[in-house]
Design a protein around this motif. Sequence first.
Motif, PDB file in Angstrom:
ATOM      1  N   GLN A  63       0.819  -1.213   0.000  1.00 28.06           N
ATOM      2  CA  GLN A  63       0.000   0.000   0.000  1.00 28.06           C
ATOM      3  C   GLN A  63       0.852   1.260   0.000  1.00 28.06           C
ATOM      4  N   LYS A  64       2.108   1.145   0.408  1.00 24.89           N
ATOM      5  CA  LYS A  64       2.957   2.320   0.600  1.00 24.89           C
ATOM      6  C   LYS A  64       3.808   2.677  -0.620  1.00 24.89           C
ATOM      7  N   TYR A  65       3.989   1.743  -1.550  1.00 21.87           N
ATOM      8  CA  TYR A  65       4.806   2.050  -2.720  1.00 21.87           C
ATOM      9  C   TYR A  65       4.001   1.901  -4.013  1.00 21.87           C
ATOM     10  N   HIS A  66       4.566   2.486  -5.061  1.00 20.31           N
ATOM     11  CA  HIS A  66       3.880   2.523  -6.346  1.00 20.31           C
ATOM     12  C   HIS A  66       4.174   1.282  -7.184  1.00 20.31           C
ATOM     13  N   ARG A  67       5.466   0.929  -7.325  1.00 23.27           N
ATOM     14  CA  ARG A  67       5.821  -0.241  -8.136  1.00 23.27           C
ATOM     15  C   ARG A  67       7.231  -0.717  -7.788  1.00 23.27           C
ATOM     16  N   VAL A  68       7.498  -1.974  -8.143  1.00 30.31           N
ATOM     17  CA  VAL A  68       8.813  -2.585  -7.969  1.00 30.31           C
ATOM     18  C   VAL A  68       9.382  -2.842  -9.355  1.00 30.31           C
ATOM     19  N   GLU A  69      10.627  -2.450  -9.544  1.00 27.95           N
ATOM     20  CA  GLU A  69      11.297  -2.630 -10.835  1.00 27.95           C
ATOM     21  C   GLU A  69      12.536  -3.487 -10.641  1.00 27.95           C
ATOM     22  N   LYS A  70      12.559  -4.620 -11.325  1.00 33.06           N
ATOM     23  CA  LYS A  70      13.755  -5.464 -11.315  1.00 33.06           C
ATOM     24  C   LYS A  70      14.650  -4.952 -12.431  1.00 33.06           C
ATOM     25  N   ASP A  71      15.836  -4.522 -12.091  1.00 32.32           N
ATOM     26  CA  ASP A  71      16.751  -3.917 -13.057  1.00 32.32           C
ATOM     27  C   ASP A  71      17.099  -4.922 -14.155  1.00 32.32           C
ATOM     28  N   SER A  72      16.815  -4.574 -15.395  1.00 33.03           N
ATOM     29  CA  SER A  72      17.058  -5.487 -16.514  1.00 33.03           C
ATOM     30  C   SER A  72      18.534  -5.541 -16.910  1.00 33.03           C
ATOM     31  N   LYS A  73      19.304  -4.530 -16.561  1.00 30.69           N
ATOM     32  CA  LYS A  73      20.727  -4.505 -16.916  1.00 30.69           C
ATOM     33  C   LYS A  73      21.606  -5.104 -15.823  1.00 30.69           C
ATOM     34  N   ASN A  74      21.147  -5.031 -14.582  1.00 30.54           N
ATOM     35  CA  ASN A  74      21.909  -5.561 -13.457  1.00 30.54           C
ATOM     36  C   ASN A  74      20.953  -6.378 -12.589  1.00 30.54           C
ATOM     37  N   PHE A  75      21.024  -7.683 -12.673  1.00 34.05           N
ATOM     38  CA  PHE A  75      20.094  -8.552 -11.965  1.00 34.05           C
ATOM     39  C   PHE A  75      20.327  -8.566 -10.460  1.00 34.05           C
ATOM     40  N   GLY A  76      21.349  -7.882  -9.993  1.00 33.12           N
ATOM     41  CA  GLY A  76      21.681  -7.864  -8.577  1.00 33.12           C
ATOM     42  C   GLY A  76      21.067  -6.723  -7.805  1.00 33.12           C
ATOM     43  N   ARG A  77      20.130  -6.011  -8.410  1.00 30.88           N
ATOM     44  CA  ARG A  77      19.490  -4.921  -7.672  1.00 30.88           C
ATOM     45  C   ARG A  77      18.025  -4.777  -8.077  1.00 30.88           C
ATOM     46  N   THR A  78      17.267  -4.213  -7.159  1.00 29.75           N
ATOM     47  CA  THR A  78      15.833  -4.006  -7.348  1.00 29.75           C
ATOM     48  C   THR A  78      15.505  -2.585  -6.909  1.00 29.75           C
ATOM     49  N   PHE A  79      14.626  -1.928  -7.648  1.00 28.50           N
ATOM     50  CA  PHE A  79      14.188  -0.583  -7.312  1.00 28.50           C
ATOM     51  C   PHE A  79      12.742  -0.620  -6.818  1.00 28.50           C
ATOM     52  N   VAL A  80      12.467   0.144  -5.778  1.00 30.13           N
ATOM     53  CA  VAL A  80      11.113   0.322  -5.279  1.00 30.13           C
ATOM     54  C   VAL A  80      10.784   1.791  -5.474  1.00 30.13           C
ATOM     55  N   HIS A  81       9.737   2.064  -6.253  1.00 29.73           N
ATOM     56  CA  HIS A  81       9.348   3.433  -6.572  1.00 29.73           C
ATOM     57  C   HIS A  81       8.134   3.828  -5.726  1.00 29.73           C
ATOM     58  N   PHE A  82       8.238   4.991  -5.108  1.00 33.90           N
ATOM     59  CA  PHE A  82       7.159   5.525  -4.259  1.00 33.90           C
ATOM     60  C   PHE A  82       6.475   6.672  -4.972  1.00 33.90           C
ATOM     61  N   LYS A  83       5.180   6.764  -4.783  1.00 33.60           N
ATOM     62  CA  LYS A  83       4.408   7.879  -5.343  1.00 33.60           C
ATOM     63  C   LYS A  83       3.616   8.489  -4.201  1.00 33.60           C
ATOM     64  N   TYR A  84       3.876   9.765  -3.919  1.00 36.32           N
ATOM     65  CA  TYR A  84       3.248  10.427  -2.782  1.00 36.32           C
ATOM     66  C   TYR A  84       2.138  11.329  -3.221  1.00 36.32           C
TER      67      TYR A  84
END
Length: 84
Positions: A63-84
Amino acid sequence: MSKFTVDLHDSYTNSKAIEASLNDAFFYVYESKIKTLEIIHGKGSGQLKKRVLRYLNQSELKQKYHRVEKDSKNFGRTFVHFKY
């Protein structure tokens, strides 16, 4: 600040430390209204990435974040995007 980074490499064998790091980073970003949380879990066998995605899939957190993005260029990291 538009991005905050948490690196889980050091605590990959300690499940309590992983949970604590994720909680601290997630709620710091959410309360500070930072737009993106970058979670560095490493490539490895993929178990730590699965653990991170399970953590983010909790209903009270979704409920607190907008979307999760799995980095397509670097599989060793994940981004969590928030929309306020």
